[in-house]
Design a protein around this motif. Sequence first.
Motif, PDB file in Angstrom:
ATOM      1  N   ALA A 249       0.830  -1.209   0.000  1.00  0.00           N
ATOM      2  CA  ALA A 249       0.000   0.000   0.000  1.00  0.00           C
ATOM      3  C   ALA A 249       0.866   1.260   0.000  1.00  0.00           C
ATOM      4  CB  ALA A 249      -0.923  -0.008   1.211  1.00  0.00           C
ATOM      5  N   CYS A 250       2.024   1.186   0.641  1.00  0.00           N
ATOM      6  CA  CYS A 250       2.934   2.338   0.669  1.00  0.00           C
ATOM      7  C   CYS A 250       3.368   2.742  -0.736  1.00  0.00           C
ATOM      8  CB  CYS A 250       4.165   2.016   1.514  1.00  0.00           C
ATOM      9  SG  CYS A 250       3.860   1.947   3.291  1.00  0.00           S
ATOM     10  N   LYS A 251       3.527   1.758  -1.613  1.00  0.00           N
ATOM     11  CA  LYS A 251       3.981   2.037  -2.977  1.00  0.00           C
ATOM     12  C   LYS A 251       2.983   2.906  -3.735  1.00  0.00           C
ATOM     13  CE  LYS A 251       6.497  -2.371  -3.235  1.00  0.00           C
ATOM     14  NZ  LYS A 251       6.597  -3.676  -3.940  1.00  0.00           N
ATOM     15  N   VAL A 252       1.707   2.791  -3.392  1.00  0.00           N
ATOM     16  CA  VAL A 252       0.671   3.595  -4.047  1.00  0.00           C
ATOM     17  C   VAL A 252       0.780   5.061  -3.637  1.00  0.00           C
ATOM     18  CG1 VAL A 252      -1.827   3.928  -4.277  1.00  0.00           C
ATOM     19  CG2 VAL A 252      -0.883   1.610  -4.173  1.00  0.00           C
ATOM     20  N   LEU A 253       1.191   5.296  -2.404  1.00  0.00           N
ATOM     21  CA  LEU A 253       1.153   6.642  -1.831  1.00  0.00           C
ATOM     22  C   LEU A 253       2.440   7.430  -2.027  1.00  0.00           C
ATOM     23  CD1 LEU A 253      -0.604   5.547   1.469  1.00  0.00           C
ATOM     24  CD2 LEU A 253      -1.653   6.860  -0.384  1.00  0.00           C
ATOM     25  N   VAL A 254       3.541   6.752  -2.289  1.00  0.00           N
ATOM     26  CA  VAL A 254       4.812   7.451  -2.483  1.00  0.00           C
ATOM     27  C   VAL A 254       4.789   8.221  -3.800  1.00  0.00           C
ATOM     28  CG1 VAL A 254       7.274   7.107  -2.940  1.00  0.00           C
ATOM     29  CG2 VAL A 254       6.185   5.873  -1.085  1.00  0.00           C
ATOM     30  N   GLY A 255       5.367   9.417  -3.791  1.00  0.00           N
ATOM     31  CA  GLY A 255       5.471  10.199  -5.013  1.00  0.00           C
ATOM     32  C   GLY A 255       4.751  11.532  -4.931  1.00  0.00           C
ATOM     33  N   HIS A 256       4.552  12.153  -6.093  1.00  0.00           N
ATOM     34  CA  HIS A 256       3.956  13.487  -6.217  1.00  0.00           C
ATOM     35  C   HIS A 256       2.456  13.334  -6.458  1.00  0.00           C
ATOM     36  CE1 HIS A 256       4.299  17.806  -6.917  1.00  0.00           C
ATOM     37  NE2 HIS A 256       3.532  17.675  -7.979  1.00  0.00           N
ATOM     38  N   HIS A 257       1.648  13.732  -5.476  1.00  0.00           N
ATOM     39  CA  HIS A 257       0.200  13.525  -5.565  1.00  0.00           C
ATOM     40  C   HIS A 257      -0.558  14.721  -4.988  1.00  0.00           C
ATOM     41  CE1 HIS A 257       0.884   9.286  -6.517  1.00  0.00           C
ATOM     42  NE2 HIS A 257       1.603   9.169  -5.414  1.00  0.00           N
ATOM     43  N   ASP A 258      -1.846  14.726  -5.299  1.00  0.00           N
ATOM     44  CA  ASP A 258      -2.791  15.588  -4.597  1.00  0.00           C
ATOM     45  C   ASP A 258      -3.235  14.805  -3.366  1.00  0.00           C
ATOM     46  OD1 ASP A 258      -5.106  16.823  -3.592  1.00  0.00           O
ATOM     47  OD2 ASP A 258      -5.663  17.608  -5.562  1.00  0.00           O
ATOM     48  N   PHE A 259      -2.808  15.253  -2.185  1.00  0.00           N
ATOM     49  CA  PHE A 259      -3.088  14.535  -0.947  1.00  0.00           C
ATOM     50  C   PHE A 259      -4.283  15.127  -0.202  1.00  0.00           C
ATOM     51  CE2 PHE A 259       1.320  13.080  -1.522  1.00  0.00           C
ATOM     52  CZ  PHE A 259       1.177  11.727  -1.224  1.00  0.00           C
ATOM     53  N   SER A 260      -5.280  15.588  -0.942  1.00  0.00           N
ATOM     54  CA  SER A 260      -6.471  16.149  -0.298  1.00  0.00           C
ATOM     55  C   SER A 260      -7.156  15.131   0.606  1.00  0.00           C
ATOM     56  CB  SER A 260      -7.460  16.645  -1.358  1.00  0.00           C
ATOM     57  OG  SER A 260      -6.939  17.740  -2.072  1.00  0.00           O
ATOM     58  N   SER A 261      -7.067  13.853   0.255  1.00  0.00           N
ATOM     59  CA  SER A 261      -7.684  12.808   1.074  1.00  0.00           C
ATOM     60  C   SER A 261      -6.933  12.588   2.378  1.00  0.00           C
ATOM     61  CB  SER A 261      -7.744  11.493   0.287  1.00  0.00           C
ATOM     62  OG  SER A 261      -8.568  11.613  -0.848  1.00  0.00           O
ATOM     63  N   PHE A 262      -5.741  13.152   2.479  1.00  0.00           N
ATOM     64  CA  PHE A 262      -4.923  13.003   3.680  1.00  0.00           C
ATOM     65  C   PHE A 262      -4.572  14.378   4.246  1.00  0.00           C
ATOM     66  CE2 PHE A 262      -4.321   9.379   0.918  1.00  0.00           C
ATOM     67  CZ  PHE A 262      -4.521   8.311   1.783  1.00  0.00           C
ATOM     68  N   ARG A 263      -5.547  15.247   4.202  1.00  0.00           N
ATOM     69  CA  ARG A 263      -5.393  16.629   4.659  1.00  0.00           C
ATOM     70  C   ARG A 263      -6.566  16.958   5.573  1.00  0.00           C
ATOM     71  NH1 ARG A 263      -5.909  21.799   0.549  1.00  0.00           N
ATOM     72  NH2 ARG A 263      -4.952  23.390   1.872  1.00  0.00           N
ATOM     73  N   ALA A 264      -6.283  17.139   6.853  1.00  0.00           N
ATOM     74  CA  ALA A 264      -7.351  17.356   7.824  1.00  0.00           C
ATOM     75  C   ALA A 264      -7.937  18.754   7.698  1.00  0.00           C
ATOM     76  CB  ALA A 264      -6.822  17.141   9.237  1.00  0.00           C
ATOM     77  N   ALA A 265      -9.162  18.890   8.165  1.00  0.00           N
ATOM     78  CA  ALA A 265      -9.809  20.198   8.187  1.00  0.00           C
ATOM     79  C   ALA A 265      -8.995  21.146   9.061  1.00  0.00           C
ATOM     80  CB  ALA A 265     -11.228  20.064   8.728  1.00  0.00           C
ATOM     81  N   GLY A 266      -8.898  22.381   8.627  1.00  0.00           N
ATOM     82  CA  GLY A 266      -8.104  23.361   9.353  1.00  0.00           C
ATOM     83  C   GLY A 266      -6.706  23.526   8.798  1.00  0.00           C
ATOM     84  N   CYS A 267      -6.367  22.754   7.763  1.00  0.00           N
ATOM     85  CA  CYS A 267      -5.048  22.876   7.138  1.00  0.00           C
ATOM     86  C   CYS A 267      -4.927  24.240   6.467  1.00  0.00           C
ATOM     87  CB  CYS A 267      -4.845  21.764   6.113  1.00  0.00           C
ATOM     88  SG  CYS A 267      -3.240  21.809   5.286  1.00  0.00           S
ATOM     89  N   GLN A 268      -3.846  24.951   6.745  1.00  0.00           N
ATOM     90  CA  GLN A 268      -3.650  26.294   6.211  1.00  0.00           C
ATOM     91  C   GLN A 268      -2.826  26.323   4.932  1.00  0.00           C
ATOM     92  OE1 GLN A 268      -2.029  28.660   9.394  1.00  0.00           O
ATOM     93  NE2 GLN A 268      -3.841  28.435  10.684  1.00  0.00           N
ATOM     94  N   ALA A 269      -2.376  25.161   4.474  1.00  0.00           N
ATOM     95  CA  ALA A 269      -1.605  25.114   3.231  1.00  0.00           C
ATOM     96  C   ALA A 269      -2.489  25.519   2.056  1.00  0.00           C
ATOM     97  CB  ALA A 269      -1.049  23.716   3.009  1.00  0.00           C
TER      98      ALA A 269
END
Length: 350
Positions: free
Chosen positions: A187-207
């Motif tokens: 599963a780690c192989k799917v997540l490594v690299g340059h992605h849109d990580f909106s699914s792993f961005r909690a509410a309140g993120c200021q980025a």
Amino acid sequence: MTENPKHLLNSIPEPSRPSKIPKTQDHNDQEEEEDKQQEESNMSKNPRIQRYLIAIEYIGTRFSGSQQQPNCRTVVGVLEDAGVHALSNVCHVDVERISKRKPGEVLPPHEPSVVRRAVNHFLQKNEGDIMVIDVRSVPNDFHARFKAQERTYFYRLLSGSEPLSTFEKERAWHVPEKLDLHAMQEACKVLVGHHDFSSFRAAGCQAKSPIRTLDELHVSEVPATPYFPSVTDKEQSNSSLEDFQACSKPQVDRPINSFSNSDDVIDANVKTNQEFGIRRRHQCYVVTARARSFLYHQVRLLVGVLKCVGTGELTTSDVERILNAETVTAASPMAPACGLYLGRVKYDLP
């Protein structure tokens, strides 16, 4: 009077063209550059001030985060995320050394080793759960956040049905189920690299952008308690020593009729007695995440998904679906803060 069509064509102005096509930047680079410019405008230009880069370790259980908050004990307040630990977090401080005997007289800056000892002296008088581990003198324009080249986080999971040890409470995430290490690694192989990580961005993120480059994401199994040798470790060590001693001593033949069935019973009783009072070990897994920067709660959300893969609740295909959904509502519940450790902040120091 009719106008000359050729004259009309010549009178139409050509669209303006840029003299040079601007070089595209990573979203994260743009954000940090804007923040850096704002920070530099507020930066003190006093040449008498010495800036120090300070590495700190702390147990985050009794902290409410690293930012200053009213009525809360924070890392900044006495000195990431609430409850997150640090093997090496970094900040910078500006110090102007003024003479006590002659008020107004500026003295030469302290050596970094002196700063380290002095700060730790006062820190240990309080709760004792935070300590300065390194100090370096840096130029006044050196910024601990913007000069960081990469950050490495570790997350500890303890797998097993046994209750968590008192010494491990608030130090790891206890998962009663068994974890499939190979499935988590895939599963780690799917997540490594340059992605849109909106699914792993909690509410309140200021980025301003959810685009990030995850340079490393890996799961490995390690000894559950690295500080003390287990009974198995001791037995293996003693066995190796006994084998060595046996080889160095003359062998004495034992009569065949001297063996009896009672030997097996004695060995079993000794083994049972040795195991009494010894806590069973959990299986310990460490997730390593490395990147230049992370989104708010990104690592904990990643670990939450990996844990579900390890227990069989999710598959690698589900991880791809969650990543492509680009919404945090698609992700698994976030891992608790207690298992997260900021391991290292890397710099190219002057």
